[in-house]
Write a protein that holds these residues in place. Sequence first.
Motif, PDB file in Angstrom:
ATOM      1  N   GLU A  92       4.372  -9.089 -10.419  1.00 31.46           N
ATOM      2  CA  GLU A  92       3.836  -7.885 -11.038  1.00 31.46           C
ATOM      3  C   GLU A  92       2.318  -7.805 -10.862  1.00 31.46           C
ATOM      4  O   GLU A  92       1.769  -6.749 -10.529  1.00 31.46           O
ATOM      5  CB  GLU A  92       4.210  -7.889 -12.525  1.00 31.46           C
ATOM      6  N   ALA A  93       1.639  -8.914 -11.081  1.00 31.63           N
ATOM      7  CA  ALA A  93       0.182  -8.931 -10.970  1.00 31.63           C
ATOM      8  C   ALA A  93      -0.267  -8.739  -9.524  1.00 31.63           C
ATOM      9  O   ALA A  93      -1.229  -8.002  -9.246  1.00 31.63           O
ATOM     10  CB  ALA A  93      -0.365 -10.240 -11.522  1.00 31.63           C
ATOM     11  N   LEU A  94       0.400  -9.402  -8.595  1.00 30.83           N
ATOM     12  CA  LEU A  94       0.050  -9.262  -7.180  1.00 30.83           C
ATOM     13  C   LEU A  94       0.198  -7.815  -6.715  1.00 30.83           C
ATOM     14  O   LEU A  94      -0.662  -7.288  -5.992  1.00 30.83           O
ATOM     15  CB  LEU A  94       0.931 -10.178  -6.329  1.00 30.83           C
ATOM     16  N   LYS A  95       1.277  -7.188  -7.127  1.00 31.14           N
ATOM     17  CA  LYS A  95       1.478  -5.797  -6.729  1.00 31.14           C
ATOM     18  C   LYS A  95       0.457  -4.887  -7.402  1.00 31.14           C
ATOM     19  O   LYS A  95       0.054  -3.867  -6.828  1.00 31.14           O
ATOM     20  CB  LYS A  95       2.910  -5.354  -7.029  1.00 31.14           C
ATOM     21  N   GLY A  96       0.021  -5.251  -8.605  1.00 27.40           N
ATOM     22  CA  GLY A  96      -1.040  -4.480  -9.243  1.00 27.40           C
ATOM     23  C   GLY A  96      -2.316  -4.500  -8.431  1.00 27.40           C
ATOM     24  O   GLY A  96      -2.959  -3.456  -8.218  1.00 27.40           O
ATOM     25  N   VAL A  97      -2.710  -5.685  -7.958  1.00 25.74           N
ATOM     26  CA  VAL A  97      -3.902  -5.796  -7.107  1.00 25.74           C
ATOM     27  C   VAL A  97      -3.710  -4.967  -5.831  1.00 25.74           C
ATOM     28  O   VAL A  97      -4.588  -4.180  -5.433  1.00 25.74           O
ATOM     29  CB  VAL A  97      -4.183  -7.266  -6.740  1.00 25.74           C
ATOM     30  N   ALA A  98      -2.565  -5.143  -5.188  1.00 27.71           N
ATOM     31  CA  ALA A  98      -2.318  -4.470  -3.920  1.00 27.71           C
ATOM     32  C   ALA A  98      -2.299  -2.954  -4.073  1.00 27.71           C
ATOM     33  O   ALA A  98      -2.833  -2.219  -3.229  1.00 27.71           O
ATOM     34  CB  ALA A  98      -0.991  -4.958  -3.330  1.00 27.71           C
ATOM     35  N   GLN A  99      -1.693  -2.466  -5.149  1.00 22.66           N
ATOM     36  CA  GLN A  99      -1.622  -1.024  -5.347  1.00 22.66           C
ATOM     37  C   GLN A  99      -3.006  -0.414  -5.526  1.00 22.66           C
ATOM     38  O   GLN A  99      -3.290   0.687  -5.026  1.00 22.66           O
ATOM     39  CB  GLN A  99      -0.719  -0.724  -6.551  1.00 22.66           C
ATOM     40  N   ILE A 100      -3.879  -1.118  -6.231  1.00 16.51           N
ATOM     41  CA  ILE A 100      -5.241  -0.609  -6.393  1.00 16.51           C
ATOM     42  C   ILE A 100      -5.968  -0.594  -5.056  1.00 16.51           C
ATOM     43  O   ILE A 100      -6.674   0.363  -4.712  1.00 16.51           O
ATOM     44  CB  ILE A 100      -6.012  -1.441  -7.435  1.00 16.51           C
ATOM     45  N   ASP A 101      -5.797  -1.660  -4.259  1.00 20.50           N
ATOM     46  CA  ASP A 101      -6.423  -1.661  -2.934  1.00 20.50           C
ATOM     47  C   ASP A 101      -5.911  -0.499  -2.087  1.00 20.50           C
ATOM     48  O   ASP A 101      -6.685   0.133  -1.350  1.00 20.50           O
ATOM     49  CB  ASP A 101      -6.171  -2.997  -2.232  1.00 20.50           C
ATOM     50  N   ARG A 102      -4.619  -0.188  -2.199  1.00 20.07           N
ATOM     51  CA  ARG A 102      -4.083   0.981  -1.486  1.00 20.07           C
ATOM     52  C   ARG A 102      -4.717   2.258  -2.002  1.00 20.07           C
ATOM     53  O   ARG A 102      -5.115   3.136  -1.236  1.00 20.07           O
ATOM     54  CB  ARG A 102      -2.564   1.067  -1.644  1.00 20.07           C
ATOM     55  N   LEU A 104      -7.550   2.701  -3.202  1.00 25.08           N
ATOM     56  CA  LEU A 104      -8.958   2.779  -2.801  1.00 25.08           C
ATOM     57  C   LEU A 104      -9.140   2.789  -1.282  1.00 25.08           C
ATOM     58  O   LEU A 104     -10.253   2.670  -0.781  1.00 25.08           O
ATOM     59  CB  LEU A 104      -9.737   1.611  -3.414  1.00 25.08           C
ATOM     60  N   GLY A 105      -8.029   2.918  -0.557  1.00 27.97           N
ATOM     61  CA  GLY A 105      -8.117   3.016   0.891  1.00 27.97           C
ATOM     62  C   GLY A 105      -8.440   1.715   1.582  1.00 27.97           C
ATOM     63  O   GLY A 105      -9.108   1.721   2.629  1.00 27.97           O
ATOM     64  N   ARG A 106      -7.933   0.588   1.002  1.00 26.12           N
ATOM     65  CA  ARG A 106      -8.204  -0.729   1.590  1.00 26.12           C
ATOM     66  C   ARG A 106      -6.884  -1.416   1.934  1.00 26.12           C
ATOM     67  O   ARG A 106      -6.506  -2.412   1.319  1.00 26.12           O
ATOM     68  CB  ARG A 106      -9.011  -1.577   0.606  1.00 26.12           C
ATOM     69  N   PRO A 107      -6.147  -0.898   2.912  1.00 27.13           N
ATOM     70  CA  PRO A 107      -4.838  -1.469   3.231  1.00 27.13           C
ATOM     71  C   PRO A 107      -4.912  -2.916   3.703  1.00 27.13           C
ATOM     72  O   PRO A 107      -4.010  -3.710   3.407  1.00 27.13           O
ATOM     73  CB  PRO A 107      -4.296  -0.549   4.333  1.00 27.13           C
ATOM     74  N   ALA A 108      -5.964  -3.273   4.434  1.00 25.34           N
ATOM     75  CA  ALA A 108      -6.070  -4.658   4.915  1.00 25.34           C
ATOM     76  C   ALA A 108      -6.225  -5.625   3.756  1.00 25.34           C
ATOM     77  O   ALA A 108      -5.712  -6.747   3.793  1.00 25.34           O
ATOM     78  CB  ALA A 108      -7.252  -4.793   5.882  1.00 25.34           C
ATOM     79  N   ALA A 109      -6.932  -5.200   2.705  1.00 24.13           N
ATOM     80  CA  ALA A 109      -7.083  -6.044   1.523  1.00 24.13           C
ATOM     81  C   ALA A 109      -5.778  -6.138   0.745  1.00 24.13           C
ATOM     82  O   ALA A 109      -5.469  -7.175   0.147  1.00 24.13           O
ATOM     83  CB  ALA A 109      -8.194  -5.496   0.631  1.00 24.13           C
ATOM     84  N   ALA A 110      -4.998  -5.064   0.743  1.00 25.11           N
ATOM     85  CA  ALA A 110      -3.733  -5.049  -0.011  1.00 25.11           C
ATOM     86  C   ALA A 110      -2.671  -5.933   0.635  1.00 25.11           C
ATOM     87  O   ALA A 110      -1.830  -6.520  -0.068  1.00 25.11           O
ATOM     88  CB  ALA A 110      -3.221  -3.615  -0.121  1.00 25.11           C
ATOM     89  N   GLN A 111      -2.687  -6.024   1.957  1.00 25.51           N
ATOM     90  CA  GLN A 111      -1.587  -6.677   2.673  1.00 25.51           C
ATOM     91  C   GLN A 111      -1.281  -8.103   2.216  1.00 25.51           C
ATOM     92  O   GLN A 111      -0.111  -8.420   1.948  1.00 25.51           O
ATOM     93  CB  GLN A 111      -1.860  -6.650   4.178  1.00 25.51           C
ATOM     94  N   LEU A 140       3.108   0.111   3.313  1.00 21.92           N
ATOM     95  CA  LEU A 140       1.729  -0.207   3.702  1.00 21.92           C
ATOM     96  C   LEU A 140       1.587  -0.198   5.218  1.00 21.92           C
ATOM     97  O   LEU A 140       0.655   0.397   5.774  1.00 21.92           O
ATOM     98  CB  LEU A 140       1.339  -1.573   3.137  1.00 21.92           C
ATOM     99  N   HIS A 141       2.512  -0.863   5.907  1.00 24.59           N
ATOM    100  CA  HIS A 141       2.455  -0.894   7.374  1.00 24.59           C
ATOM    101  C   HIS A 141       2.647   0.509   7.965  1.00 24.59           C
ATOM    102  O   HIS A 141       1.945   0.900   8.910  1.00 24.59           O
ATOM    103  CB  HIS A 141       3.520  -1.844   7.921  1.00 24.59           C
ATOM    104  N   HIS A 142       3.593   1.262   7.402  1.00 28.26           N
ATOM    105  CA  HIS A 142       3.845   2.611   7.924  1.00 28.26           C
ATOM    106  C   HIS A 142       2.622   3.495   7.764  1.00 28.26           C
ATOM    107  O   HIS A 142       2.212   4.214   8.699  1.00 28.26           O
ATOM    108  CB  HIS A 142       5.042   3.238   7.202  1.00 28.26           C
ATOM    109  N   ASP A 143       2.018   3.459   6.577  1.00 25.95           N
ATOM    110  CA  ASP A 143       0.840   4.296   6.323  1.00 25.95           C
ATOM    111  C   ASP A 143      -0.315   3.937   7.247  1.00 25.95           C
ATOM    112  O   ASP A 143      -1.177   4.779   7.524  1.00 25.95           O
ATOM    113  CB  ASP A 143       0.388   4.153   4.868  1.00 25.95           C
TER     114      ASP A 143
END
Length: 255
Positions: A92-102, A104-111, A140-143
């Motif tokens: 849950e926490a990891l996806k929270g971090v990743a979703q925020i990076d998405r 904010l337009g930071r897909p490489a950070a979210a991956q 993430l990869h598709h976007d």
Amino acid sequence: MIHHPRPAHREIVETLLAAGAKVGDDWFTGNRSIDELLLRVRLDQPEDADPIHELVRRGRRARFERPEEARELFAEAAMQARQSGAKRELVEALKGVAQIDRDLGRPAAAQPFYEEAVAVCRVIGDPLLLAHTVRHLGDLHHDDGRDDLAEPLYAEALALYRASDAPPLDLANALSSIAVVTNSAALWEEAFHLYVKTNVPPGAAETAIRLAKLAHGNGDRDGAQEWLRIASAAAEASGDDDVRRKVRAAGVEMG
């Protein structure tokens, strides 16, 4: 249980919530209006006093107005979950971090956060949780234009949903995800029927548009017109002007 209402149609979500639907822990649609609605309902649901859950709760509350602060809270929750061995909380926490990076337009950070979440899900052994998380990574990869990486993830998620007797809407959304990449008429049609079954007119309209375009591309003029008629009826049932515009644009495109 609401996990990923893919069609961006707030009224449907409001109706489901009014009927007593619960918001899944991994809520995220990418539509800010819907996500904020899900966030408010999620925050009203009881939380226990666990410090990791408290960090996640605070992260959710701050996500839209103070995203960087929310990211720090999710990251702290992830660190504590790793230390304590709380695997579901870690996901849950990891996806929270990743979703925020998405956001904010930071897909490489979210991956890497999505990838770690997927790895932890494989250890947990919950097929639906794994399916939802794998789909996030596929999105993430598709976007980011990496459909060669997204397709096998979408295929895995779809297989997990099928094997787990998932709710029809989850299955419809998974079918739509992989159909966007493969443009398979069979997958689009299966998704269409599931959206009809679950009474999601925007999903039915969007899949019917895809099927109309495929028929048109194959020289099946009558089939294309029939699917376009179905899409128009679904768009009217949705009451969504954006969906109506998509149907009209498809009609113009096909002549």
